[in-house]
Design an enzyme around this catalytic site. Structure first.
Site, mmCIF file in Angstrom:
data_model
loop_
_atom_site.group_PDB
_atom_site.id
_atom_site.type_symbol
_atom_site.label_atom_id
_atom_site.label_comp_id
_atom_site.label_asym_id
_atom_site.label_seq_id
_atom_site.Cartn_x
_atom_site.Cartn_y
_atom_site.Cartn_z
ATOM 1 N N HIS A 79 0.823 -1.217 0.000
ATOM 2 C CA HIS A 79 0.000 0.000 0.000
ATOM 3 C C HIS A 79 0.858 1.268 0.000
ATOM 4 O O HIS A 79 0.497 2.274 0.616
ATOM 5 C CB HIS A 79 -0.949 0.038 1.204
ATOM 6 C CG HIS A 79 -1.940 -1.094 1.230
ATOM 7 N ND1 HIS A 79 -3.210 -0.972 0.705
ATOM 8 C CD2 HIS A 79 -1.854 -2.355 1.710
ATOM 9 C CE1 HIS A 79 -3.855 -2.110 0.878
ATOM 10 N NE2 HIS A 79 -3.067 -2.969 1.485
ATOM 11 N N ASN A 152 -10.377 -2.799 2.393
ATOM 12 C CA ASN A 152 -10.050 -2.814 0.968
ATOM 13 C C ASN A 152 -11.305 -2.544 0.154
ATOM 14 O O ASN A 152 -12.411 -2.524 0.699
ATOM 15 C CB ASN A 152 -9.480 -4.176 0.564
ATOM 16 C CG ASN A 152 -7.998 -4.321 0.913
ATOM 17 O OD1 ASN A 152 -7.295 -3.339 1.153
ATOM 18 N ND2 ASN A 152 -7.539 -5.556 0.948
ATOM 19 N N HIS A 343 -4.029 1.113 11.833
ATOM 20 C CA HIS A 343 -3.797 -0.153 12.552
ATOM 21 C C HIS A 343 -5.149 -0.772 12.919
ATOM 22 O O HIS A 343 -5.931 -0.125 13.631
ATOM 23 C CB HIS A 343 -2.990 0.149 13.811
ATOM 24 C CG HIS A 343 -2.671 -1.049 14.638
ATOM 25 N ND1 HIS A 343 -2.831 -2.343 14.202
ATOM 26 C CD2 HIS A 343 -2.182 -1.151 15.899
ATOM 27 C CE1 HIS A 343 -2.464 -3.178 15.147
ATOM 28 N NE2 HIS A 343 -2.073 -2.490 16.191
HETATM 29 FE FE1 HDD Z 1 -2.545 -4.801 5.548
HETATM 30 C C1 HDD Z 1 -1.088 -1.778 5.203
HETATM 31 C C2 HDD Z 1 -5.484 -3.543 4.307
HETATM 32 C C3 HDD Z 1 -3.926 -7.964 5.527
HETATM 33 C C4 HDD Z 1 0.198 -5.983 7.047
HETATM 34 N N1 HDD Z 1 -3.152 -3.025 4.878
HETATM 35 C C5 HDD Z 1 -2.401 -1.889 4.812
HETATM 36 C C6 HDD Z 1 -3.182 -0.810 4.288
HETATM 37 C C7 HDD Z 1 -4.419 -1.315 4.034
HETATM 38 C C8 HDD Z 1 -4.398 -2.701 4.408
HETATM 39 C C9 HDD Z 1 -5.605 -0.575 3.458
HETATM 40 C C10 HDD Z 1 -2.690 0.593 4.033
HETATM 41 C C11 HDD Z 1 -2.940 1.496 5.210
HETATM 42 C C12 HDD Z 1 -2.559 2.914 4.862
HETATM 43 O O1 HDD Z 1 -3.250 3.510 4.028
HETATM 44 O O2 HDD Z 1 -1.571 3.384 5.413
HETATM 45 N N2 HDD Z 1 -4.312 -5.608 4.961
HETATM 46 C C13 HDD Z 1 -5.415 -4.899 4.573
HETATM 47 C C14 HDD Z 1 -6.550 -5.792 4.472
HETATM 48 C C15 HDD Z 1 -6.101 -7.040 4.799
HETATM 49 C C16 HDD Z 1 -4.704 -6.924 5.133
HETATM 50 C C17 HDD Z 1 -7.949 -5.369 4.088
HETATM 51 C C18 HDD Z 1 -6.853 -8.329 4.864
HETATM 52 C C19 HDD Z 1 -8.113 -8.426 5.012
HETATM 53 N N3 HDD Z 1 -1.958 -6.640 6.136
HETATM 54 C C20 HDD Z 1 -2.683 -7.804 6.087
HETATM 55 C C21 HDD Z 1 -1.951 -8.863 6.746
HETATM 56 C C22 HDD Z 1 -0.776 -8.309 7.200
HETATM 57 C C23 HDD Z 1 -0.814 -6.911 6.802
HETATM 58 C C24 HDD Z 1 -2.433 -10.284 6.902
HETATM 59 C C25 HDD Z 1 0.366 -8.922 7.948
HETATM 60 C C26 HDD Z 1 0.304 -9.967 8.695
HETATM 61 N N4 HDD Z 1 -0.728 -4.036 5.966
HETATM 62 C C27 HDD Z 1 0.240 -4.703 6.644
HETATM 63 C C28 HDD Z 1 1.431 -3.830 6.986
HETATM 64 C C29 HDD Z 1 1.004 -2.452 6.396
HETATM 65 C C30 HDD Z 1 -0.351 -2.761 5.789
HETATM 66 C C31 HDD Z 1 2.745 -4.400 6.495
HETATM 67 C C32 HDD Z 1 1.978 -1.778 5.458
HETATM 68 C C33 HDD Z 1 1.945 -0.317 5.819
HETATM 69 C C34 HDD Z 1 1.240 -0.266 7.069
HETATM 70 O O3 HDD Z 1 0.817 -1.508 7.417
HETATM 71 O O4 HDD Z 1 1.046 0.725 7.746
HETATM 72 O O5 HDD Z 1 1.595 -3.766 8.359
#
Ligand code: HDD
Length: 719
Positions: A79, A152, A343
C-alpha cells in the site's frame, strides 16, 4: 477543548486541524534556518573567494543539505502508493442496540475522519491504474480515541492465515532478481504462488474483475473484510461486517484504457480525488453493517471467520447507518498522507475483534511496521495520528518524543503522583475485551470449515453480467499470457475448472491450450511436513445461493453524471451556439466539460466569437474522459477530420464503450472515424434514445442520459 463540544453538528474536521496541526506558513515571513536564524543569502554557499572552494564552516549549507539528504522515509511494505483526504462521518441510525461505541449512538453526530486510499503492489511512484486491490483506510477521530477501519475495495482476501502474508506479498511484488514488473501481478511468481493456494480463488475472481481498475477512488466500495464484533452496554455481542457504498455508484474503466491512462496520467485517481474536493464535489459513501447474532455463528455454509468469504446481502442485508463525506484535501502530502499510521488494532470500546486468523496476525503487523517506517515508537505524536481524545500514560521518551511529560512519577501504581493516571472502569469508558469463552488445544492447524475454496468464487462469477464475465476471461488471458512458465498456466486453468468449466475453457482457448483433464490437486504442495494430504483437500461445497445482485457492477447507480469529465472537440469555425448549449447543459447536470482543440489559446468560432481551448490534442487523451461531444460547424468538422489525434480520440472513446454525441457537421466528422462508421453505418442510432451510445441529434438530454449509463458494453466483442 471542552469535551461536550466535540460532538455537536458542526464539529467537523476543523477540530482536528486545531488539535493535531502544527502548521508552518512562510507568507510574509523571513527565511530562517531550522533554529530560527534569519538567512541573508540562500543563493550562494560560503567560499574562500568567489572562485574558491566551499568552506566547511558553512553551517547554513550543511543544515539544508543534511535535511534534504534525509527527506525520504521507507515506503510502506504494501500500500505504498496512496491518496488521502479529510472529512467527517455522520451517524443517521443509532447502533446502540448492538454497540456502546459513543460515535455510533446519537444520530446527527459527526466524527472527523482521515481516509487513505491505496494500491497494494506498486511503489510510491507507481501508476494509479494498476490492476490491483485498493486499500480503503478510515481513521475515525472519536471522542473515545481513534478507531481505524483498515479495509479494501474488495470484501475478501487472498489468504486465510496471516502467516502466508509475507509469501503472498513477495510473490506479487517485482521479482527479486531483476525487480520487474512494477505494480503488476502478471508475472510468474504471483501466479506460481496462487496456483498452489486454492483458497485465493474467490479473491482472484474479484482481482480479475473490473473492481481492480476503478474509474475513480470516489466510485469504489469499501469493506472491513473481516468479521468483527460489536459489544453493547450489557456486554452482549454480535458479529458484524462493515461496508462503504459510494453515493456515485461503483464504476470502473476497461483494461485497455487502464493501461493507456497509466501512460497519459499515472496520477489519474489522485488527481480526480483532489480536483473533486477542490471543486466542492465532496465524495460520499454510505456506511453499512451486516449484523449476525452470536447464536447464528454456525448457520452459514461458510465460516464467518474465514476472510476468503463474504456474507451475501441476500442472506444478511446491509443496514445503512450513516454517511461519510470527504471535504478537505491534505495541506501537505508527506505530513498527512505519508505519515498517517493505520492499525486494525486501533479500536474503541464497543468494537472488538473476531478470531479470524488473518485479522489476528494483522494486529501484530501494523505497529511493528510503523517502527521502521516512521522511525520509532512515538509515531502516535505525529499530528495526523494524534487522537482528539486526551492521552495520559506512563510511556516515556524514545526517538523524536514531542510530549513534555511533567511530574515525578512515570509508573503505576504510584502514590507520588496520587495514583494518576488511573484506570477507567468499563462504565467510565475503560476498554474491556469481549469475554469470549475459549476451550481449546494449542495447535498449528486450520479449521475444516475453511476448506471450501470454490463455492463463493463460483457465486461471484455467476453473479456477473455477460460483459463482466467477459472482462474476467480477458483479464485471466492477459495475466496468464504474460507467464513464462507453462506449468503455472496449466495449474491455474485446472483450478478454474472448479469455479466454472466454461470460464476455464474460454481462458484456455485464449491461451491456445487444452483444459487439463485431471487437474493437479494444488493443496498437496502446501501442507505441513507431517500433514496427511487427504486432510488438506479443498472440500466441495455448492452454494445454495446461485447469484447475488450486489456482486455485479451492472446493478449499480446510473442516474447522474456528476463530476464526469466530458471532452468537447473543436477547431476554428466551430458553431459557438452548438458548443455552448451542450457545455452549459452538461455543467448544469454536474459534469465537467473541457474544450479540446488542435492548439491551446483562442479558437475562432463561426460567428466570430472566440472560444478558449482548455487542452490541445497533445495533452488530452480520450482515456482521460468519460464521454465526448463534437459540436456543429463545417470548418471545425473538416479540420478535425484532418487531425489524426481527433479521429483517434473518437475511435478510442468508441472502443472503450463511452457515450459519443455530435451535432450537425460534427456528425459528419464522426462518419469519418471507424467508430462512426460502425455505429452510424449500422444505422442503429435512434435519434431520441440510442442503445449504442452514439448520438447525432445534438440533444443534451439524450447525451446526459447516455453518459449516466457509464458505458455501452454491447459494443464489445463477446467471446
Ligand atoms: Fe494490511 C497496510 C489492508 C492484511 C500488514 N493493509 C495496509 C493498508 C491497508 C491494508 C488498506 C494501508 C494502510 C494505509 O493507508 O496506510 N491488509 C489490509 C486488508 C487485509 C490486510 C484489508 C486483509 C483483510 N496486512 C494484512 C496482513 C498483514 C498486513 C495479513 C500482515 C500480517 N498491511 C500490513 C502492513 C502495512 C499494511 C505491512 C503496510 C503499511 C502499514 O501496514 O502501515 O503492516
Amino acid at each position: 477543548m471542552a469535551k461536550d463540544n466535540l460532538y455537536t453538528k458542526d464539529s467537523g474536521n476543523a477540530k482536528i486541524q486545531d488539535l493535531a496541526k502544527n502548521t508552518e506558513q512562510g507568507d510574509g515571513q523571513f527565511l530562517t534556518t531550522n533554529h530560527g536564524l534569519r538567512i541573508n543569502d540562500d543563493q550562494n554557499s560560503l567560499k574562500a573567494g568567489e572562485r574558491g572552494a566551499t568552506l566547511l564552516e558553512d553551517f547554513q549549507l550543511r543544515e539544508k543539505i543534511t535535511h534534504f539528504d534525509h527527506e525520504r522515509i521507507p515506503e510502506r511494505i504494501v500500500h505504498a502508493r496512496g491518496s488521502a483526504a479529510h472529512g467527517y462521518f455522520e451517524l443517521h441510525e443509532s447502533l446502540s442496540k448492538y454497540t456502546k461505541a459513543k460515535f455510533l449512538q446519537t444520530p446527527g453526530v459527526r466524527t472527523p475522519v482521515f481516509v487513505r486510499f491505496s494500491t497494494v503492489a506498486g511503489s510510491r511512484g507507481s501508476t494509479d491504474l494498476a490492476r490491483d486491490v485498493r486499500g480503503f483506510s478510515v481513521k475515525f477521530y472519536t471522542e473515545e480515541g481513534n478507531y481505524d477501519l483498515v479495509g479494501n475495495n474488495m470484501p475478501v482476501f487472498f489468504i486465510q492465515d496471516a502467516v502466508k502474508f509475507p509469501d503472498l506479498v513477495h510473490a506479487v511484488k517485482p521479482e527479486p532478481h531483476h525487480e520487474m514488473p512494477q505494480a503488476g501481478s502478471a508475472h510468474d511468481t504471483f501466479w506460481d504462488f496462487i496456483s498452489l493456494m486454492p483458497e485465493s480463488m474467490h479473491m482472484i475472481m474479484w482481482a480479475m474483475s473490473d473492481r481492480a481498475i476503478p474509474r475513480s477512488l470516489r466510485m469504489m466500495e469499501g469493506f472491513g473484510v473481516h468479521t468483527f464484533r460489536l459489544v453493547n452496554e450489557n456486554n452482549e455481542s454480535v458479529f458484524v461486517k462493515f461496508h462503504w457504498k459510494p453515493v456515485l455508484g461503483v464504476h470502473s474503466v476497461v483494461w485497455d484504457e487502464a493501461q493507456k491512462i497509466s501512460g497519459k496520467d499515472s496520477d489519474f485517481h489522485r488527481r480526480d480525488l483532489w480536483e473533486a474536493i477542490e471543486s466542492g464535489n465532496f465524495p460520499e459513501w454510505n456506511f453499512g453493517v451486516q449484523i449476525v447474532a452470536e447464536k447464528d455463528e454456525h448457520k452459514f455454509e461458510f465460516d464467518l471467520l474465514d476472510p476468503t468469504k463474504l456474507i451475501p446481502e441476500e442472506l444478511v442485508p446491509v443496514q445503512i447507518i450513516g454517511k461519510m463525506t470527504l471535504n478537505r484535501n491534505p495541506d501537505n502530502f508527506f505530513a498527512e498522507t505519508e505519515q498517517v499510521a493505520f492499525h486494525p488494532g486501533h479500536i474503541v470500546s464497543g468494537i472488538d475483534f473476531s478470531n479470524d486468523p488473518l485479522l489476528q496476525g494483522r494486529l501484530f503487523s501494523y505497529t511493528d511496521t510503523q517502527l521502521s517506517r516512521l522511525g520509532g515508537p512515538n509515531f502516535h505524536e505525529i499530528p495526523i495520528n494524534r487522537p482528539i481524545a486526551p492521552v495520559h500514560n506512563n510511556q516515556r521518551d524514545g526517538h523524536m518524543r514531542q510530549t513534555i511529560n511533567e511530574g515525578q512519577s512515570s509508573y503505576h501504581p504510584n502514590t507520588i503522583g496520587n495514583g494518576c493516571p488511573f484506570q477507567a472502569k468499563a462504565s467510565e469508558g475503560g476498554f474491556v475485551s469481549y469475554n469470549e469463552r475459549i476451550d481449546a488445544r494449542k495447535v498449528r492447524a486450520r479449521s475444516q470449515s475453511f476448506f471450501d475454496h470454490f463455492s463463493q468464487a463460483t457465486l461471484f462469477y455467476n453473479s456477473q453480467s455477460a460483459f463482466e464475465k467477459n472482462h474476467i476471461v480477458n483479464a485471466l488471458r492477459f495475466e496468464l499470457g504474460k507467464l513464462e512458465t507453462e506449468a503455472i498456466r496449466v495449474r491455474i486453468v485446472g483450478m478454474l475448472t472448479q469455479i466454472d468449466p466454461t470460464l476455464a475453457a474460454k481462458v484456455a482457448k485464449g491461451l491456445g491450450m487444452e483444459v487439463p483433464k485431471s487437474p493437479e490437486k494444488p493443496m498437496n504442495l502446501s501442507i505441513p511436513a507431517d500433514g496427511d494430504p487427504k486432510d488438506f483437500q479443498p472440500t466441495s461445497v455448492v452454494s445454495s445461493l446461485k447469484q447475488s445482485k450486489a456482486l455485479s457492477m451492472a446493478n449499480t447507480v446510473k442516474d447522474n453524471i456528476k463530476t464526469r469529465q466530458i471532452a468537447i472537440l473543436v477547431a476554428d469555425g466551430v458553431d459557438e451556439a452548438s458548443l455552448t448549449a451542450m457545455k452549459q447543459a452538461l455543467e448544469a447536470a454536474g459534469a465537467k466539460a473541457k474544450i479540446i482543440a488542435p492548439h491551446l489559446g483562442q479558437i475562432n468560432s463561426a460567428n466570430g466569437k472566440q472560444v478558449k481551448a482548455d487542452q490541445s490534442f497533445l495533452t488530452a487523451a480520450s482515456v482521460l474522459f468519460d464521454a465526448v461531444y463534437v459540436p456543429d460547424g463545417q470548418q471545425s468538422a473538416n479540420a478535425l477530420q484532418a487531425e489524426p489525434d481527433a479521429i483517434n480520440f473518437i475511435n478510442e472513446a468508441f472502443k472503450h464503450c463511452k457515450a459519443i454525441a455530435a451535432d450537425g457537421a460534427g456528425a459528419k466528422f464522426l462518419n469519418a472515424t471507424d467508430a462512426g462508421m460502425k455505429a452510424l453505418g449500422k444505422n442503429d442510432v435512434d435519434k431520441s434514445k440510442s442503445t449504442s451510445g452514439v448520438l447525432v441529434d445534438g440533444s443534451p438530454k439524450s447525451f446526459i442520459a447516455a453518459i449516466a449509463q457509464h458505458r455501452f458494453w454491447e459494443r464489445e466483442k463477446q467471446d
